[in-house]
Design an enzyme around this catalytic site. Sequence first.
Site, PDB file in Angstrom:
ATOM      1  N   HIS A 104       3.242  -0.166  13.201  1.00 56.41           N
ATOM      2  CA  HIS A 104       2.223   0.156  14.204  1.00 56.41           C
ATOM      3  C   HIS A 104       2.132  -1.043  15.130  1.00 56.41           C
ATOM      4  O   HIS A 104       2.198  -2.189  14.680  1.00 56.41           O
ATOM      5  CB  HIS A 104       0.875   0.426  13.529  1.00 56.41           C
ATOM      6  N   SER A 152      -6.329  36.677  13.324  1.00 59.46           N
ATOM      7  CA  SER A 152      -6.692  38.005  13.825  1.00 59.46           C
ATOM      8  C   SER A 152      -6.729  38.018  15.350  1.00 59.46           C
ATOM      9  O   SER A 152      -6.915  36.974  15.991  1.00 59.46           O
ATOM     10  CB  SER A 152      -8.060  38.413  13.276  1.00 59.46           C
ATOM     11  N   GLN A 200      -3.670  -8.387   9.857  1.00 57.16           N
ATOM     12  CA  GLN A 200      -2.290  -8.790  10.139  1.00 57.16           C
ATOM     13  C   GLN A 200      -2.195 -10.141  10.830  1.00 57.16           C
ATOM     14  O   GLN A 200      -1.346 -10.972  10.487  1.00 57.16           O
ATOM     15  CB  GLN A 200      -1.592  -7.723  10.996  1.00 57.16           C
ATOM     16  N   GLY A 230       3.377   7.066   3.522  1.00 56.06           N
ATOM     17  CA  GLY A 230       4.443   6.500   2.712  1.00 56.06           C
ATOM     18  C   GLY A 230       4.891   7.376   1.564  1.00 56.06           C
ATOM     19  O   GLY A 230       6.077   7.409   1.213  1.00 56.06           O
ATOM     20  N   ASP A 284      -1.363   6.436  19.759  1.00 50.99           N
ATOM     21  CA  ASP A 284      -1.870   6.527  18.388  1.00 50.99           C
ATOM     22  C   ASP A 284      -3.385   6.360  18.367  1.00 50.99           C
ATOM     23  O   ASP A 284      -4.102   7.155  17.741  1.00 50.99           O
ATOM     24  CB  ASP A 284      -1.207   5.453  17.522  1.00 50.99           C
ATOM     25  N   ASP A 302      -4.367  -3.328  10.072  1.00 47.03           N
ATOM     26  CA  ASP A 302      -4.343  -3.937  11.407  1.00 47.03           C
ATOM     27  C   ASP A 302      -5.209  -5.186  11.513  1.00 47.03           C
ATOM     28  O   ASP A 302      -4.801  -6.194  12.076  1.00 47.03           O
ATOM     29  CB  ASP A 302      -4.814  -2.920  12.464  1.00 47.03           C
ATOM     30  N   GLU A 329     -12.501  26.237   6.422  1.00 46.45           N
ATOM     31  CA  GLU A 329     -11.381  27.047   6.912  1.00 46.45           C
ATOM     32  C   GLU A 329     -10.500  26.312   7.927  1.00 46.45           C
ATOM     33  O   GLU A 329      -9.475  26.831   8.366  1.00 46.45           O
ATOM     34  CB  GLU A 329     -11.907  28.352   7.527  1.00 46.45           C
ATOM     35  N   GLN A 343       2.214   3.006   2.479  1.00 49.23           N
ATOM     36  CA  GLN A 343       3.384   2.896   3.349  1.00 49.23           C
ATOM     37  C   GLN A 343       4.341   1.822   2.850  1.00 49.23           C
ATOM     38  O   GLN A 343       5.561   2.011   2.840  1.00 49.23           O
ATOM     39  CB  GLN A 343       2.942   2.590   4.783  1.00 49.23           C
ATOM     40  N   GLY A 358       0.836  -1.191   0.000  1.00 44.44           N
ATOM     41  CA  GLY A 358       0.000   0.000   0.000  1.00 44.44           C
ATOM     42  C   GLY A 358       0.873   1.244   0.000  1.00 44.44           C
ATOM     43  O   GLY A 358       2.050   1.195  -0.379  1.00 44.44           O
TER      44      GLY A 358
END
Length: 330
Positions: free
Chosen positions: A108, A252, A86, A134, A191, A83, A231, A28, A26
């Site tokens: 991770h 401001s 895995q 990545g 994380d 995750d 914004e 990363q 992917g």
Amino acid sequence: MAKVYYDKDADLNLLKGKTIAIIGYGIQGRGQALCLRDSGSSVVVSEMQGTPNYEQAKKDGFNPVSAEEAAKQAEIIQILTQDHVQAKVYVESIKPNLKKGKALCFSHGFNIRFKQIKPPKSVDVFMVAPKGPGALVRRMYEEGKGVPCLVAVFQDATGNALKLALAYAKAIGGTRMGVIETTFAEETETDLFGEQAVLCGGVSELIKAGFDTLVEAGYQPEIAYFEVLHELKLITDLIQEFGISGMRRRVSNTACYGDLTRGPRIINQRTRKEMQKILKEIQKGKFAKEWIKENETGRNNFNQLLKAGDEHKIEQVGKQLREMMPWMKK
């Protein structure tokens, strides 16, 4: 203060004669694989045949293989799939091919921290986690710079796990800017907390609450969208570059005074107590169990919540307004 490592602390020679498997090509995985190869490392890529990532790996000059084959070939196995998959990939394809002295690498710590992956005592287990996507890892490497990384050792079977991790970090450019030592638990828990309480969960709900407040008070949804969502990038860019204090001195005086006097009324003691509760749920594994179960049972709740978010008025208004912004179009 955290321990920080730089180029002088890392030796690329430790990677010589070793093959590094990148499991998952992917964003990363691609960034790390290309940097590792350019640093002189032998890299084998694993990706599912027929996927866009598989085709991208071929375009990049790799010959993608199965996770099982990559694990057989490699001395260092970097697991960069999502995750929730895995553990399955580990059990089915990697674990049978782990020989004494090999190393498991992660970016991770979720599956190690919450014991979804339980490595044998005979292998090194370490983490090299770039603090950026990545594509940025790759771009900074090509520019002769780097993305700062976190490094952690969970299991030091060979006595060289930290040195090997630092060599890996150097090979992707991390030690050019600095690699901060941490633990799997600290990286994972902070994380998850950051994602849930601030970056994704906190910000998303704050935006929607601001939008709803204005619309319910009779203001046009288009104007509300501009003020509470559009914004936001201006402010987050300033915070990222100059910190919170620097941002306050670049907006401001009216905005700064409103920030200083009204911000604590929004993020108040009740909010902070809820943050503490969320952190404890993470630390005790409650969130991990919930997320693992959600995946095992078909993600019904996840999909319902995602759909409900898609149907919020802010999404419909935003889609129309973004059509007026040519700089956002590819």
